[in-house]
Design a protein around this motif. Sequence first.
Motif, PDB file in Angstrom:
ATOM      1  N   HIS A   4       0.864  -1.177   0.000  1.00  0.00           N
ATOM      2  CA  HIS A   4       0.000   0.000   0.000  1.00  0.00           C
ATOM      3  C   HIS A   4       0.902   1.228   0.000  1.00  0.00           C
ATOM      4  O   HIS A   4       1.923   1.259   0.677  1.00  0.00           O
ATOM      5  CB  HIS A   4      -0.897   0.009   1.229  1.00  0.00           C
ATOM      6  N   LYS A   9      -1.757   5.648   3.348  1.00  0.00           N
ATOM      7  CA  LYS A   9      -1.639   5.477   4.800  1.00  0.00           C
ATOM      8  C   LYS A   9      -1.640   6.822   5.512  1.00  0.00           C
ATOM      9  O   LYS A   9      -2.223   6.959   6.595  1.00  0.00           O
ATOM     10  CB  LYS A   9      -0.373   4.681   5.127  1.00  0.00           C
ATOM     11  N   LEU A 108       3.830   2.431   8.502  1.00  0.00           N
ATOM     12  CA  LEU A 108       4.242   3.159   7.304  1.00  0.00           C
ATOM     13  C   LEU A 108       5.375   2.470   6.543  1.00  0.00           C
ATOM     14  O   LEU A 108       5.660   2.820   5.402  1.00  0.00           O
ATOM     15  CB  LEU A 108       4.686   4.575   7.687  1.00  0.00           C
ATOM     16  N   LEU A 139      -6.474  -2.139   4.247  1.00  0.00           N
ATOM     17  CA  LEU A 139      -5.302  -2.186   5.131  1.00  0.00           C
ATOM     18  C   LEU A 139      -5.419  -3.275   6.200  1.00  0.00           C
ATOM     19  O   LEU A 139      -4.526  -3.429   7.031  1.00  0.00           O
ATOM     20  CB  LEU A 139      -5.095  -0.827   5.808  1.00  0.00           C
TER      21      LEU A 139
END
Length: 340
Positions: A4, A9, A108, A139
Amino acid sequence: MIQHNISQKLAVLERLNAYLGGAGTDEERESLDTVKRQAYQHNGWFTPEFIDLSIDNIRQYYLARPKLEEWLAQYPGFGEPAAPKKVGIVMAGNIPLVGFHDWLTGFLSGHEIRLKLSSKDNILLPHLLKKVEEWAPELAGVTTIHEVLKDCDAYIATGSNNSARYFNYYFAKYPHIIRRNRTSAAVLTGEETPQELEALADDVMLYFGLGCRNVTKVYVPEGYDFAPLLEALKKYDYLADHHKYKNNYDYNLALYLLNTSPYLTNDSLLLHESDPLFSPLSVLHYGFYRNRGELEAQLKAHPDLQCLVARDAIPFGQAQRPSLTDYADGADTAAFFRGL
């Protein structure tokens, strides 16, 4: 594992920041308030005041998007690992959400994060993770919570000196960061203003002094007048109404009386001259110095020191407001994740 991108994020973290600040529906605000109450009921040290303080600091110093972007810019390629790893994080539980920075960095990083929560702090973060997955179902699975961490490619673990020995043994063959007990100290000159001493009271007393960034020892020049410091520390007199804290105060006071050990007190905190950096709960150690330069050189080399608070070091009142680059034990977790 599906990758991702960072911007996705960051958008979720922006929403988390707003949620923690009270944005959202009445139902969402009540949900957050309920979780805070549950955390306090579960752990009496997590008072509503200190839960809110931890959340406010996270919002201001960790989740503000410009600060996140500035921080990430220091690590080119962060969040885009060629081969994502499974990273286990063993979290501490001494203050509310104390492991948030580790989770944030891992979230992250682009790696898969597996958390082992402390039994003392296992309510707040799971709620926040649930909200993240609610807002961004794609997520789900980036972070999972486990009772036991197995089959990870790397580990970050925070605990006592005793548990650190076990962590070092079990995780020795994996890339790892192992943190142990740390504490903080302050150096005073006797020229501090009442405002500076009041700010120092925050460094000493916030979270009842249970954090590694709490000042547990002050160094003062010979002939120092403790009266202004004791007066400033009265800012937290109300903590003596907390039964867990008061029990510690009464116990340590009884020890000093029985052993005829000299002490100073403002009836809510005990000041005791002692060599160790670490002090018992409800006690602030102090020591005298002659040469400030030599003292600060010794302290900066001390293996147990997390923060040094002074006019020319971390400013008074700022110890419990760490930035994204104030890494616990000085171990750069962002560089660790990027290097896996």
